[in-house]
Every structure is written in structure tokens, then in C-alpha cells.
Design a protein around this motif. Structure first.
Motif, PDB file in Angstrom:
ATOM      1  N   THR A 254      -1.407  35.756  68.673  1.00 20.29           N
ATOM      2  CA  THR A 254      -1.562  34.406  69.205  1.00 20.29           C
ATOM      3  C   THR A 254      -0.363  33.976  70.020  1.00 20.29           C
ATOM      4  OG1 THR A 254      -2.952  33.762  67.331  1.00 20.29           O
ATOM      5  CG2 THR A 254      -1.944  31.985  68.602  1.00 20.29           C
ATOM      6  N   LYS A 255       0.843  34.309  69.524  1.00 19.12           N
ATOM      7  CA  LYS A 255       2.065  33.767  70.108  1.00 19.12           C
ATOM      8  C   LYS A 255       2.894  34.790  70.880  1.00 19.12           C
ATOM      9  CE  LYS A 255       4.438  30.824  67.860  1.00 19.12           C
ATOM     10  NZ  LYS A 255       5.323  30.171  66.894  1.00 19.12           N
ATOM     11  N   SER A 256       2.529  36.056  70.849  1.00 20.01           N
ATOM     12  CA  SER A 256       3.273  37.154  71.481  1.00 20.01           C
ATOM     13  C   SER A 256       4.564  37.498  70.744  1.00 20.01           C
ATOM     14  CB  SER A 256       3.602  36.850  72.944  1.00 20.01           C
ATOM     15  OG  SER A 256       2.429  36.731  73.694  1.00 20.01           O
ATOM     16  N   PHE A 257       5.256  36.486  70.226  1.00 19.88           N
ATOM     17  CA  PHE A 257       6.494  36.712  69.484  1.00 19.88           C
ATOM     18  C   PHE A 257       6.522  35.800  68.264  1.00 19.88           C
ATOM     19  CE2 PHE A 257      10.918  37.646  68.751  1.00 19.88           C
ATOM     20  CZ  PHE A 257      11.419  36.482  68.199  1.00 19.88           C
ATOM     21  N   VAL A 258       6.987  36.348  67.135  1.00 16.76           N
ATOM     22  CA  VAL A 258       7.212  35.517  65.949  1.00 16.76           C
ATOM     23  C   VAL A 258       8.626  35.793  65.436  1.00 16.76           C
ATOM     24  CG1 VAL A 258       4.819  35.268  65.220  1.00 16.76           C
ATOM     25  CG2 VAL A 258       6.144  37.210  64.422  1.00 16.76           C
ATOM     26  N   SER A 259       9.261  34.759  64.960  1.00 13.73           N
ATOM     27  CA  SER A 259      10.609  34.908  64.430  1.00 13.73           C
ATOM     28  C   SER A 259      10.567  35.146  62.925  1.00 13.73           C
ATOM     29  CB  SER A 259      11.441  33.660  64.717  1.00 13.73           C
ATOM     30  OG  SER A 259      10.950  32.552  63.985  1.00 13.73           O
ATOM     31  N   ILE A 260      11.616  35.783  62.412  1.00 20.12           N
ATOM     32  CA  ILE A 260      11.730  36.012  60.975  1.00 20.12           C
ATOM     33  C   ILE A 260      11.772  34.688  60.231  1.00 20.12           C
ATOM     34  CG2 ILE A 260      13.292  36.872  59.173  1.00 20.12           C
ATOM     35  CD1 ILE A 260      14.016  39.157  61.068  1.00 20.12           C
ATOM     36  N   ALA A 261      12.504  33.725  60.788  1.00 20.61           N
ATOM     37  CA  ALA A 261      12.619  32.416  60.135  1.00 20.61           C
ATOM     38  C   ALA A 261      11.254  31.740  60.013  1.00 20.61           C
ATOM     39  CB  ALA A 261      13.574  31.532  60.917  1.00 20.61           C
ATOM     40  N   GLU A 262      10.441  31.866  61.058  1.00 18.21           N
ATOM     41  CA  GLU A 262       9.096  31.276  61.026  1.00 18.21           C
ATOM     42  C   GLU A 262       8.219  31.929  59.965  1.00 18.21           C
ATOM     43  OE1 GLU A 262       7.104  31.705  64.709  1.00 18.21           O
ATOM     44  OE2 GLU A 262       5.386  30.469  64.145  1.00 18.21           O
ATOM     45  N   LEU A 263       8.305  33.246  59.872  1.00 20.05           N
ATOM     46  CA  LEU A 263       7.496  33.962  58.878  1.00 20.05           C
ATOM     47  C   LEU A 263       7.943  33.645  57.454  1.00 20.05           C
ATOM     48  CD1 LEU A 263       7.157  37.428  60.647  1.00 20.05           C
ATOM     49  CD2 LEU A 263       5.392  35.677  60.377  1.00 20.05           C
ATOM     50  N   MET A 264       9.248  33.523  57.260  1.00 18.16           N
ATOM     51  CA  MET A 264       9.753  33.157  55.926  1.00 18.16           C
ATOM     52  C   MET A 264       9.192  31.807  55.493  1.00 18.16           C
ATOM     53  SD  MET A 264      13.751  34.321  56.352  1.00 18.16           S
ATOM     54  CE  MET A 264      14.270  33.395  54.894  1.00 18.16           C
ATOM     55  N   GLN A 265       9.158  30.873  56.439  1.00 20.87           N
ATOM     56  CA  GLN A 265       8.669  29.537  56.115  1.00 20.87           C
ATOM     57  C   GLN A 265       7.162  29.536  55.877  1.00 20.87           C
ATOM     58  OE1 GLN A 265       9.844  26.543  58.929  1.00 20.87           O
ATOM     59  NE2 GLN A 265       8.382  25.046  58.188  1.00 20.87           N
ATOM     60  N   ASP A 266       6.405  30.213  56.753  1.00 19.41           N
ATOM     61  CA  ASP A 266       4.946  30.219  56.634  1.00 19.41           C
ATOM     62  C   ASP A 266       4.461  30.960  55.390  1.00 19.41           C
ATOM     63  OD1 ASP A 266       4.965  28.863  58.978  1.00 19.41           O
ATOM     64  OD2 ASP A 266       4.036  30.436  60.197  1.00 19.41           O
ATOM     65  N   LEU A 267       5.143  32.072  55.077  1.00 22.21           N
ATOM     66  CA  LEU A 267       4.683  32.926  53.978  1.00 22.21           C
ATOM     67  C   LEU A 267       5.362  32.622  52.646  1.00 22.21           C
ATOM     68  CD1 LEU A 267       4.678  36.289  55.978  1.00 22.21           C
ATOM     69  CD2 LEU A 267       2.686  34.914  55.344  1.00 22.21           C
TER      70      LEU A 267
ATOM     71  N   VAL B  93       8.340  33.518  51.606  1.00 21.38           N
ATOM     72  CA  VAL B  93       8.938  34.742  51.073  1.00 21.38           C
ATOM     73  C   VAL B  93      10.362  34.872  51.612  1.00 21.38           C
ATOM     74  CG1 VAL B  93       6.742  35.954  50.794  1.00 21.38           C
ATOM     75  CG2 VAL B  93       7.994  36.125  52.963  1.00 21.38           C
ATOM     76  N   SER B  94      11.103  35.830  51.071  1.00 28.80           N
ATOM     77  CA  SER B  94      12.489  36.042  51.464  1.00 28.80           C
ATOM     78  C   SER B  94      12.578  36.799  52.792  1.00 28.80           C
ATOM     79  CB  SER B  94      13.234  36.823  50.389  1.00 28.80           C
ATOM     80  OG  SER B  94      12.714  38.140  50.304  1.00 28.80           O
ATOM     81  N   LYS B  95      13.770  36.786  53.358  1.00 29.64           N
ATOM     82  CA  LYS B  95      14.017  37.518  54.599  1.00 29.64           C
ATOM     83  C   LYS B  95      13.801  39.010  54.406  1.00 29.64           C
ATOM     84  CE  LYS B  95      17.536  38.156  58.194  1.00 29.64           C
ATOM     85  NZ  LYS B  95      18.904  37.783  58.637  1.00 29.64           N
ATOM     86  N   SER B  96      14.216  39.544  53.272  1.00 31.35           N
ATOM     87  CA  SER B  96      14.051  40.980  53.011  1.00 31.35           C
ATOM     88  C   SER B  96      12.571  41.358  52.944  1.00 31.35           C
ATOM     89  CB  SER B  96      14.762  41.376  51.717  1.00 31.35           C
ATOM     90  OG  SER B  96      14.245  40.672  50.616  1.00 31.35           O
ATOM     91  N   THR B  97      11.747  40.482  52.390  1.00 31.68           N
ATOM     92  CA  THR B  97      10.308  40.753  52.321  1.00 31.68           C
ATOM     93  C   THR B  97       9.708  40.783  53.716  1.00 31.68           C
ATOM     94  OG1 THR B  97      10.092  39.760  50.134  1.00 31.68           O
ATOM     95  CG2 THR B  97       8.095  39.918  51.444  1.00 31.68           C
ATOM     96  N   VAL B  98      10.085  39.811  54.538  1.00 30.71           N
ATOM     97  CA  VAL B  98       9.586  39.786  55.918  1.00 30.71           C
ATOM     98  C   VAL B  98      10.016  41.040  56.662  1.00 30.71           C
ATOM     99  CG1 VAL B  98       9.771  38.616  58.143  1.00 30.71           C
ATOM    100  CG2 VAL B  98       9.463  37.276  56.057  1.00 30.71           C
ATOM    101  N   ASN B  99      11.266  41.427  56.504  1.00 36.40           N
ATOM    102  CA  ASN B  99      11.757  42.633  57.191  1.00 36.40           C
ATOM    103  C   ASN B  99      10.994  43.874  56.755  1.00 36.40           C
ATOM    104  OD1 ASN B  99      13.767  41.722  58.988  1.00 36.40           O
ATOM    105  ND2 ASN B  99      15.225  41.452  57.314  1.00 36.40           N
ATOM    106  N   ARG B 100      10.691  43.977  55.462  1.00 29.09           N
ATOM    107  CA  ARG B 100       9.907  45.135  54.984  1.00 29.09           C
ATOM    108  C   ARG B 100       8.517  45.158  55.623  1.00 29.09           C
ATOM    109  NH1 ARG B 100      12.320  43.968  49.924  1.00 29.09           N
ATOM    110  NH2 ARG B 100      10.458  42.839  49.252  1.00 29.09           N
ATOM    111  N   ASP B 101       7.906  43.968  55.724  1.00 31.45           N
ATOM    112  CA  ASP B 101       6.583  43.893  56.339  1.00 31.45           C
ATOM    113  C   ASP B 101       6.639  44.294  57.814  1.00 31.45           C
ATOM    114  OD1 ASP B 101       5.475  40.918  54.509  1.00 31.45           O
ATOM    115  OD2 ASP B 101       5.425  43.048  53.990  1.00 31.45           O
ATOM    116  N   LEU B 102       7.664  43.836  58.510  1.00 28.27           N
ATOM    117  CA  LEU B 102       7.790  44.164  59.931  1.00 28.27           C
ATOM    118  C   LEU B 102       8.065  45.652  60.136  1.00 28.27           C
ATOM    119  CD1 LEU B 102       9.859  41.119  61.291  1.00 28.27           C
ATOM    120  CD2 LEU B 102       7.380  41.464  61.327  1.00 28.27           C
TER     121      LEU B 102
END
Length: 255
Positions: A16-29, A31-40
Motif C-alpha cells: 500500500t505504502k511502498s515503504f514502512v518504517s520499523i517504528a511504524e510496525l512496532m506501533q501497529d503490531l 511488538v518489539s524492535k527485535s521482533t519486527v527485524n526478525r519478521d523483515l
């Protein structure tokens, strides 16, 4: 939310957005930064995305930037921050008290602002985002140019903005862009209207500087708005090693 559900959500958001930030994903999901990084990392290993500093983009995103896939200012704020700071630390050495300077919209020129603290300057910009970052002890005058406001870019543009630019005489202009062709010297931007603003500023300025990080050498935009030879100096953190670097480039390295 389960791991697989998070991956589906991330992919849906990036499409939808072409780019998503780690901070945005942490807030939406939630979850922690490490979790987002593992998913990415997992999505990148599947060949679906490309991780960038501070977030991720679709791996198959179009090579040519246009208004359809340009990333918003807020989403680019945390990309290549070290490189942007290096470039602006060097470029800021050219600023002299008493001058009228134009500072472009975007997230790179923001790193010039700490160098303006306590300086007697006339600062002109089309970017409210830039003024939000201005040091509280800046003692100069500020001119925020109006016009048609573009929320995603957080800047003014259009005929009214162009008319206001024509009334100024700048001592120096600090400009940014989406991409640079290191071989041909073409300077790219994603939108013709934005390129017209930058071109108008250059015509009204005695000295023009381009501030870029080396990722710009890998990006092509819809519009070619100028050539690298038209800048007094181009500040960048590195240059393609297989090419001869023109004289008006300055490499900015850590001290």
C-alpha cells in the motif's frame, strides 16, 4: 498476533505504502524492535522485500520514482541518517552570517539545522517540516513560502510558490534530489512540479549546493530537472569507485 499474521500484515502495508518504517510496525503490531527485524529478515530471505535502514521496501518496487511510489517525508526521516549528517556537517561550513539562504524540503537538509543555532541569517524554505526541527536558539529571520500544500511531502508548491521564489535573491541554496546519474550527470526528481521549484531556486541563488547520500546513485526519477555541472559543490558520503569523480564533488567522511 501470530508470526504468520504479522508477515501478511507487513506485506499488505508495504504494498500500500511502498515503504514502512520499523517504528511504524512496532506501533501497529505492538511488538518489539527485535521482533519486527526478525519478521523483515524472514520476508527478505523469501525475496519479497528489501530492508532499508529504518524500514523496508518492496523488492520489486519500480526503479523509476514517481508520485505513485515516492516515500513520504515522515517515512524517510530515519533512512541513511549517518550519511545525511556527514554530508550536512561538511556543507554547513559554507554558511556565512548575514546571508540569505534557501534550504530545501526533505529529510537530508534537516541535518543542517543544528549548525544554524545562534546564527544571524535569513532562512527561506517551502517546508514546514524543516521549521519544526529548527533549533530554539536560532536568532535569524524565517520566510516560509506559501502555495499549494502537499501533505505527503510536507511542502508548498505550485504557481504561488514559484511567484514568491522570484522575489528573493539567495546567497546560497542547499538542495536535495531523488537520484543522480553519476555517469551522465542527470539529476532526477519524482515530480515535474517539485523539480520546477528547485530549478527556480537555483536561478535566484548565487551559489548552489546539492546534498545527497550515495543511495541516490541507484535511483532514477520521472523527471530530469538539472545537471550536476550546475552546482557549485555536491556533497556526498561516497562516489562510485569505477568512475572519475568530477571536481565539484566533495566526499564527506567521518572525522
Amino acid at each position: 498476533m501470530l508470526s504468520q499474521e504479522r508477515l501478511y500484515y507487513i506485506m499488505s502495508l508495504i504494498r500500500t505504502k511502498s515503504f514502512v518504517s520499523i517504528a511504524e510496525l512496532m506501533q501497529d503490531l505492538h511488538v518489539s524492535k527485535s521482533t519486527v527485524n526478525r519478521d523483515l529478515i524472514e520476508l527478505e530471505e523469501k525475496g519479497l522485500i528489501k530492508r532499508e535502514r529504518g524500514g523496508a521496501v518492496l523488492k520489486k518496487m519500480a526503479a523509476t520514482l514517481s508520485s505513485f511510489n515516492e516515500i513520504s517525508v515522515n517515512d524517510k526521516e530515519f533512512l541513511q541518517t549517518d550519511e545525511k549528517k556527514l554530508v550536512c556537517d561538511q556543507a554547513a561550513l559554507t554558511i556565512q552570517d548575514g546571508e540569505c539562504i534557501y534550504i530545501d524540503s526533505g529529510t537530508t537538509p534537516v541535518w543542517l539545522l543544528p549548525h544554524l543555532a545562534g546564527r544571524h541569517l535569513k532562512l527561506v524554505t517551502v517546508s514546514p517540516y524543516l521549521l519544526q526541527k529548527l533549533p530554539p536558539n536560532f536568532i535569524g529571520d524565517v520566510y516560509l513560502l506559501g502555495g499549494e500544500f502537499h501533505p505527503q511531502l510536507n511542502m508548498s508548491m505550485g504557481p504561488m510558490t514559484m511567484e514568491l521564489i522570484e522575489r528573493f535573491n539567495f546567497d546560497r541554496a542547499y538542495l536535495t534530489t531523488n537520484g543522480v546519474n553519476a555517469e551522465t550527470g542527470e539529476v532526477y526528481i519524482f515530480d515535474f512540479s517539485v523539480g520546477a521549484i528547485k530549478s527556480a531556486v537555483m536561478k535566484r541563488s548565487q551559489r548552489n549546493y546539492l546534498l545527497i547520500d550515495d543511495t541516490k546513485f541507484n535511483t532514477r526519477g520521472l523527471c530530469t530537472w538539472t545537471h550536476t555541472r550546475h552546482f557549485d559543490q555536491i556533497y556526498v558520503n561516497s562516489f562510485p569507485s569505477h568512475l572519475d569523480m568530477p571536481d565539484n564533488y566533495t566526499l564527506c567522511a567521518p572525522q
